[in-house]
Design a protein around this motif. Sequence first.
Motif, PDB file in Angstrom:
ATOM      1  N   LEU A  84     126.568  78.430  55.332  1.00  0.00           N
ATOM      2  CA  LEU A  84     125.732  79.016  54.279  1.00  0.00           C
ATOM      3  C   LEU A  84     126.613  79.463  53.126  1.00  0.00           C
ATOM      4  O   LEU A  84     127.470  80.330  53.286  1.00  0.00           O
ATOM      5  CB  LEU A  84     124.950  80.215  54.822  1.00  0.00           C
ATOM      6  CG  LEU A  84     124.214  81.074  53.781  1.00  0.00           C
ATOM      7  CD1 LEU A  84     123.187  80.246  53.005  1.00  0.00           C
ATOM      8  CD2 LEU A  84     123.562  82.275  54.433  1.00  0.00           C
ATOM      9  N   GLY A  86     126.239  81.491  49.987  1.00  0.00           N
ATOM     10  CA  GLY A  86     125.299  82.400  49.328  1.00  0.00           C
ATOM     11  C   GLY A  86     125.936  83.756  49.154  1.00  0.00           C
ATOM     12  O   GLY A  86     126.968  84.053  49.755  1.00  0.00           O
ATOM     13  N   SER A  90     121.082  86.500  49.662  1.00  0.00           N
ATOM     14  CA  SER A  90     121.048  85.130  50.175  1.00  0.00           C
ATOM     15  C   SER A  90     121.900  84.943  51.423  1.00  0.00           C
ATOM     16  O   SER A  90     121.754  83.950  52.128  1.00  0.00           O
ATOM     17  CB  SER A  90     121.532  84.150  49.095  1.00  0.00           C
ATOM     18  OG  SER A  90     120.706  84.191  47.961  1.00  0.00           O
ATOM     19  N   SER A  91     122.812  85.877  51.689  1.00  0.00           N
ATOM     20  CA  SER A  91     123.700  85.721  52.842  1.00  0.00           C
ATOM     21  C   SER A  91     123.542  86.820  53.880  1.00  0.00           C
ATOM     22  O   SER A  91     123.704  86.578  55.077  1.00  0.00           O
ATOM     23  CB  SER A  91     125.160  85.670  52.387  1.00  0.00           C
ATOM     24  OG  SER A  91     125.556  86.899  51.809  1.00  0.00           O
ATOM     25  N   GLU A  95     122.824  86.367  58.010  1.00  0.00           N
ATOM     26  CA  GLU A  95     123.915  86.784  58.883  1.00  0.00           C
ATOM     27  C   GLU A  95     123.405  87.689  60.005  1.00  0.00           C
ATOM     28  O   GLU A  95     123.746  87.497  61.174  1.00  0.00           O
ATOM     29  CB  GLU A  95     125.001  87.492  58.071  1.00  0.00           C
ATOM     30  CG  GLU A  95     126.253  87.808  58.889  1.00  0.00           C
ATOM     31  CD  GLU A  95     127.427  88.192  58.015  1.00  0.00           C
ATOM     32  OE1 GLU A  95     128.450  87.482  58.063  1.00  0.00           O
ATOM     33  OE2 GLU A  95     127.338  89.210  57.305  1.00  0.00           O
ATOM     34  N   VAL A 107     129.027  81.899  57.515  1.00  0.00           N
ATOM     35  CA  VAL A 107     128.570  82.506  56.269  1.00  0.00           C
ATOM     36  C   VAL A 107     129.741  82.526  55.285  1.00  0.00           C
ATOM     37  O   VAL A 107     130.727  83.233  55.495  1.00  0.00           O
ATOM     38  CB  VAL A 107     128.031  83.930  56.505  1.00  0.00           C
ATOM     39  CG1 VAL A 107     127.624  84.572  55.177  1.00  0.00           C
ATOM     40  CG2 VAL A 107     126.837  83.890  57.456  1.00  0.00           C
ATOM     41  N   ASP A 109     130.311  83.769  52.041  1.00  0.00           N
ATOM     42  CA  ASP A 109     129.964  84.612  50.883  1.00  0.00           C
ATOM     43  C   ASP A 109     131.263  85.140  50.296  1.00  0.00           C
ATOM     44  O   ASP A 109     131.484  86.345  50.216  1.00  0.00           O
ATOM     45  CB  ASP A 109     129.013  85.736  51.285  1.00  0.00           C
ATOM     46  CG  ASP A 109     129.529  86.558  52.454  1.00  0.00           C
ATOM     47  OD1 ASP A 109     130.566  86.200  53.035  1.00  0.00           O
ATOM     48  OD2 ASP A 109     128.882  87.578  52.787  1.00  0.00           O
ATOM     49  N   SER A 132     122.518  78.562  48.602  1.00  0.00           N
ATOM     50  CA  SER A 132     121.377  79.467  48.446  1.00  0.00           C
ATOM     51  C   SER A 132     121.616  80.406  47.269  1.00  0.00           C
ATOM     52  O   SER A 132     122.540  81.219  47.288  1.00  0.00           O
ATOM     53  CB  SER A 132     121.220  80.259  49.748  1.00  0.00           C
ATOM     54  OG  SER A 132     120.047  81.007  49.761  1.00  0.00           O
ATOM     55  N   THR A 141     128.201  80.622  44.369  1.00  0.00           N
ATOM     56  CA  THR A 141     127.524  79.537  45.072  1.00  0.00           C
ATOM     57  C   THR A 141     127.673  78.212  44.326  1.00  0.00           C
ATOM     58  O   THR A 141     127.774  77.157  44.953  1.00  0.00           O
ATOM     59  CB  THR A 141     126.037  79.862  45.285  1.00  0.00           C
ATOM     60  OG1 THR A 141     125.486  80.408  44.092  1.00  0.00           O
ATOM     61  CG2 THR A 141     125.861  80.855  46.396  1.00  0.00           C
ATOM     62  N   ARG A 452     131.598  90.050  47.881  1.00  0.00           N
ATOM     63  CA  ARG A 452     130.234  90.170  48.405  1.00  0.00           C
ATOM     64  C   ARG A 452     129.626  91.539  48.095  1.00  0.00           C
ATOM     65  O   ARG A 452     128.426  91.635  47.840  1.00  0.00           O
ATOM     66  CB  ARG A 452     130.172  89.859  49.905  1.00  0.00           C
ATOM     67  CG  ARG A 452     130.904  90.789  50.820  1.00  0.00           C
ATOM     68  CD  ARG A 452     130.851  90.311  52.272  1.00  0.00           C
ATOM     69  NE  ARG A 452     129.881  91.065  53.044  1.00  0.00           N
ATOM     70  CZ  ARG A 452     129.394  90.663  54.217  1.00  0.00           C
ATOM     71  NH1 ARG A 452     129.764  89.509  54.728  1.00  0.00           N
ATOM     72  NH2 ARG A 452     128.536  91.404  54.880  1.00  0.00           N
TER      73      ARG A 452
END
Length: 533
Positions: A84, A86, A90-91, A95, A107, A109, A132, A141, A452
């Motif tokens: 993913l 994002g 979005s993450s 998660e 993930v 991010d 995402s 992203t 993040r």
Amino acid sequence: MSFDITVSGAAAEAVDRIVPQLVSDLVASRITAQDPSLWGAAAEDEASKRLGWTEAVVVSEGLVGDIIALRDHLRSVGVNHIVLGGMGGSSLAPEVITRTAGVPLTVLDATDPSQVLSALRDRLATTAVVISSKSGSTVETDSQKRVYEKAFRDAGIDPTDRIVIVTDPGSPLDQAARADGYRVFNADPAVGGRYSALTAFGLVPSGLAGVDIAALLDEASSVAGRLAVDRPDNPGLILGAAMAGTRPLRDKLAIVPDGTYIVGFADWAEQLIAESTGKEGRGVLPVVLGKDSPEVSLGLPDVQIVRLVESARETEEVIEGEIEISGTLGAQLLVWEYAVVIAGRLLGINPFDQPDVESAKIATRGLLDDRPEPTAPVFSEGTIEVRGTADVVAGEQTLDAVIDRLLASVPENGYISIQAYLDRHAHPRLERLRDRIAARTKRPVTFGWGPRFLHSTGQFHKGGPAVGVFLQLVGTASEDLEIPERPFTFGQLIQAQAAGDASVLAEHGRPVLTLTLGEPVADVPRLLETISQ
């Protein structure tokens, strides 16, 4: 019962005082009916476009079949690893959903080049990537999509077979992805990113990874009726009042997992609360703790403990002054969304905007466009370079001295924020700094991995009460990574994100200490030792 809450002490007093008025004002039913006037005239325009999450369970049921069909197709062609790409909303939801279900999901991010490279080098031949982005223009992203497209092409794999897009309809990403032939899932544009756990943003990556997303929606549906009615036992009203109604306001909400089966819930709640409430000099700061973290037993008057437990206990068994919550993950997600917008009403702010998130993005873009020479350190100690605001570093020449000065600047009602712009998988020991600084200062401490946290607590840092002090830890990339068709690398991007946020914090008068770790593997244990002294 899919959700239970028990309150005591100041939280119980707040509930007794506030919930009857919330019931009288029909707040619960008006939220469910998507009444945008609940947060005042200034917030009405934004609120009118951001209440779709109240019906996300029903809307999202139509996505489940398509997500499962795509998952089955990917598995049939040998794809068994989902990544993913994002940030923020979005993450964080995928998660917690996948970790709780025990389903693997990578993930990504991050913009740290080593973390991105680790993901790229992991099972590419059997990988599918979910990109995402609600806005469709998020720099992180976009960069992740670009490097995965190149990696797939270099491996002889058509990216359109392996990259799935989740975005709002009509976004730049939506338009470009459809033109290029990618599989696109659109989310409801009337749902803000941090309220999107039960929309395509939470469900697509989780479902492709193997989570039973229909069961997750059923869990949320089981509590939706209770949240919609104007009754004193409505759990959303109770939690919202306990969160934002104590007198004086306990504006640090310490979230402690203590027996809950849900893994990482506080990390998701952290963004929801901080980005929704931290503005106009007000807000509630979420603090993610463990059972044995110092703040749990310090009895700080501005800290409200919320304990996430396995099952409800009798009121007399709850630790005095605490809030205890139990429930299924789907129910928790929906209850906390209701509670946070209710907290916003009580605080007198708009829970749907994030005015200070953009300031750090603008500063980052400026640094990427101009790319000035790095500011010279005030001094270096070994392989650690020291920079910061003058109130922290001026006249000092040792690491001990600047750390002492930063921590001494924490006000009586303040907090410390640790921000680590490093590979979070390579340096997990850094998180030990949180408890060590909390034990030393006897004040709440938050820990965020950069970038993040910029999509999470970053709003609170600039827009919330001006009582935070900030410790930035920045790495130096041993191996950088180009971003296709972009004039900057991942290493340059993460450096600009750290420097941009530091500059905005400084402009807001926040004390900042930036430590650049020249050799993170050696510097991290040294830093832990220095903090502990």
